[in-house]
Scaffold this motif. Structure first.
Motif, short mmCIF file in Angstrom:
data_model
loop_
_atom_site.label_atom_id
_atom_site.label_comp_id
_atom_site.label_asym_id
_atom_site.label_seq_id
_atom_site.Cartn_x
_atom_site.Cartn_y
_atom_site.Cartn_z
N MET A 85 -11.07 -16.66 23.17
CA MET A 85 -10.89 -18.09 22.88
C MET A 85 -10.40 -18.30 21.45
O MET A 85 -9.44 -19.03 21.20
CB MET A 85 -12.19 -18.83 23.12
CG MET A 85 -12.15 -20.32 22.80
SD MET A 85 -13.71 -21.15 23.21
CE MET A 85 -14.83 -20.39 22.03
N ASN A 86 -11.05 -17.66 20.49
CA ASN A 86 -10.72 -17.88 19.09
C ASN A 86 -9.41 -17.21 18.68
O ASN A 86 -8.58 -17.82 18.00
CB ASN A 86 -11.86 -17.38 18.21
CG ASN A 86 -13.09 -18.24 18.31
OD1 ASN A 86 -13.09 -19.41 17.96
ND2 ASN A 86 -14.18 -17.66 18.80
N GLU A 105 -5.23 -26.43 25.40
CA GLU A 105 -6.41 -25.59 25.56
C GLU A 105 -7.46 -26.27 26.43
O GLU A 105 -8.20 -25.61 27.17
CB GLU A 105 -7.01 -25.27 24.19
CG GLU A 105 -8.16 -24.27 24.24
CD GLU A 105 -8.90 -24.16 22.93
OE1 GLU A 105 -9.49 -23.11 22.68
OE2 GLU A 105 -8.90 -25.16 22.15
N GLY A 156 -7.67 -21.69 26.54
CA GLY A 156 -8.43 -22.65 27.34
C GLY A 156 -9.18 -21.98 28.49
O GLY A 156 -10.31 -22.37 28.81
N CYS A 158 -10.32 -18.97 28.39
CA CYS A 158 -11.46 -18.33 27.73
C CYS A 158 -12.51 -19.38 27.36
O CYS A 158 -13.72 -19.09 27.37
CB CYS A 158 -11.00 -17.59 26.48
SG CYS A 158 -9.96 -16.15 26.81
N TRP A 159 -12.08 -20.59 27.04
CA TRP A 159 -13.01 -21.67 26.72
C TRP A 159 -13.87 -22.00 27.94
O TRP A 159 -15.08 -22.22 27.81
CB TRP A 159 -12.21 -22.88 26.27
CG TRP A 159 -13.02 -24.01 25.71
CD1 TRP A 159 -14.38 -24.07 25.56
CD2 TRP A 159 -12.52 -25.26 25.21
NE1 TRP A 159 -14.75 -25.28 25.00
CE2 TRP A 159 -13.62 -26.02 24.78
CE3 TRP A 159 -11.24 -25.79 25.08
CZ2 TRP A 159 -13.48 -27.30 24.24
CZ3 TRP A 159 -11.09 -27.06 24.54
CH2 TRP A 159 -12.21 -27.80 24.12
N TYR A 162 -16.37 -19.42 28.22
CA TYR A 162 -17.38 -19.59 27.18
C TYR A 162 -18.45 -20.60 27.60
O TYR A 162 -19.64 -20.39 27.36
CB TYR A 162 -16.70 -20.04 25.88
CG TYR A 162 -17.63 -20.73 24.92
CD1 TYR A 162 -18.52 -20.00 24.14
CD2 TYR A 162 -17.65 -22.13 24.80
CE1 TYR A 162 -19.39 -20.64 23.26
CE2 TYR A 162 -18.50 -22.76 23.94
CZ TYR A 162 -19.38 -22.01 23.16
OH TYR A 162 -20.24 -22.65 22.31
N TYR A 223 -21.23 -23.79 17.45
CA TYR A 223 -21.76 -23.02 18.57
C TYR A 223 -23.28 -23.16 18.66
O TYR A 223 -23.85 -23.22 19.75
CB TYR A 223 -21.40 -21.54 18.43
CG TYR A 223 -19.94 -21.24 18.63
CD1 TYR A 223 -19.11 -22.13 19.28
CD2 TYR A 223 -19.39 -20.06 18.16
CE1 TYR A 223 -17.77 -21.86 19.46
CE2 TYR A 223 -18.05 -19.77 18.33
CZ TYR A 223 -17.24 -20.68 18.98
OH TYR A 223 -15.92 -20.40 19.15
N GLU A 245 -12.44 -33.85 22.58
CA GLU A 245 -11.91 -32.77 21.75
C GLU A 245 -10.45 -32.99 21.33
O GLU A 245 -10.13 -32.85 20.16
CB GLU A 245 -12.06 -31.44 22.48
CG GLU A 245 -13.46 -30.87 22.47
CD GLU A 245 -13.77 -30.06 21.21
OE1 GLU A 245 -12.98 -30.12 20.25
OE2 GLU A 245 -14.80 -29.39 21.20
#
Length: 284
Positions: A85-86, A105, A156, A158-159, A162, A223, A245
């Motif tokens: 994600m990062n 994302e 996105g 990966c988001w 997460y 987080y 967001e």
């Protein structure tokens, strides 16, 4: 009234935790963008994750020796999702404005919401979001190249992973100790890509100040707030709040980076946000 009930009444409302996390992570992303010329996108990613893991590890000292195998797997999966994600998002930000990057994302969490409901009406929300993103790729004055948009979309996905992994880890490991371990895993994954750029802090230590600010804003604070909020609210409510967001990213990009979005970009941002809000509200 039990002690647990008294603690819950005194606790900060979970939605407020999420809103604070949104503001923190977007300001942190804007600050991170200012460091790309000196440290590189991967270098900033590595320093952000490593510093955040160190801070949380020292602050909370997770008792990893008592963890079950399931807890370790959950922490590793969260670390993998956070690394992707990062890193992918920061790579996208090299060529994509912050507001546009977060808009694309955000398709990841939106797809997660749609997958959790499977209602016919949500096809309309999906088409609305797709139309919003399509606006970013048409017209003569496109400010976001396709490669950057694809990186943001991959971030996105990966988001979405997460969100699921964070909620799962929060049920297995109390407190914020699990987050520290996941950040350490994420830093190790990014290490081969970010080490050359991050090494610049050895000759220019002042860059570590900015990297530490990014770590605190985008990882430690955000987080930590999110994983605690997800313990006290369903992912559906979390998704409603996360609809803010893209707007928060556009504001942060304007204030910190002086990135002004055109009418097409703002329209795309609104369409994706409305689609996410509608899909999430309809998932009751």
């Amino acid at each position: 009234m039990t002690a647990v009930e008294r603690r819950q009444r005194r606790a900060v409302p979970a939605p407020l935790l999420v809103l604070t996390a949104i503001a923190s992570v977007q300001v942190g992303s804007a600050v991170a963008r200012t460091l790309f010329d000196d440290l590189g996108a991967a270098g900033v990613t590595l320093l952000r994750l490593a510093v955040a893991a160190l801070v949380l590890g020292v602050a909370f000292r997770p008792k990893v020796r008592t963890w079950s195998a399931g807890a370790w797997r959950a922490a590793a999966l969260l670390g993998l999702a956070m690394a992707g994600m990062n890193l992918l998002f920061y790579l996208a930000l090299r060529t994509v404005p912050l507001g546009v990057g977060v808009t694309v994302e955000f398709l990841g969490p939106l797809l997660l919401t749609l997958a959790q409901t499977r209602r016919v009406a949500h096809l309309l929300w999906a088409l609305l979001a797709g139309g919003g993103v399509a606006l970013l790729g048409i017209g003569g004055g496109v400010t976001a190249p396709p490669a950057g948009l694809l990186l943001a979309f991959a971030a996105g996905l990966c988001w979405a992973a997460y969100i699921l992994a964070s909620a799962h880890l929060g049920t297995l490991v109390p407190g914020t100790g699990g987050l520290a371990a996941a950040l350490a895993v994420a830093a190790l994954i990014v290490l081969p890509f970010g080490a050359p750029g991050a090494a610049e802090v050895l000759t220019r230590p002042q860059l570590l100040i900015g990297a530490a600010a990014v770590a605190l804003l985008s990882s430690v604070i955000s987080y930590g707030l999110e994983i605690n909020a997800l313990r006290r609210m369903p992912t559906r409510v979390f998704g409603i709040l996360m609809s803010l967001e893209p707007a928060a990213a556009a504001i942060a990009g304007l204030v910190v980076l002086h990135q002004r979005l055109g009418l097409r970009e703002v329209t795309a941002l609104l369409l994706v946000s409305v689609a996410s809000l509608g899909a999430t509200l309809g998932s009751r």
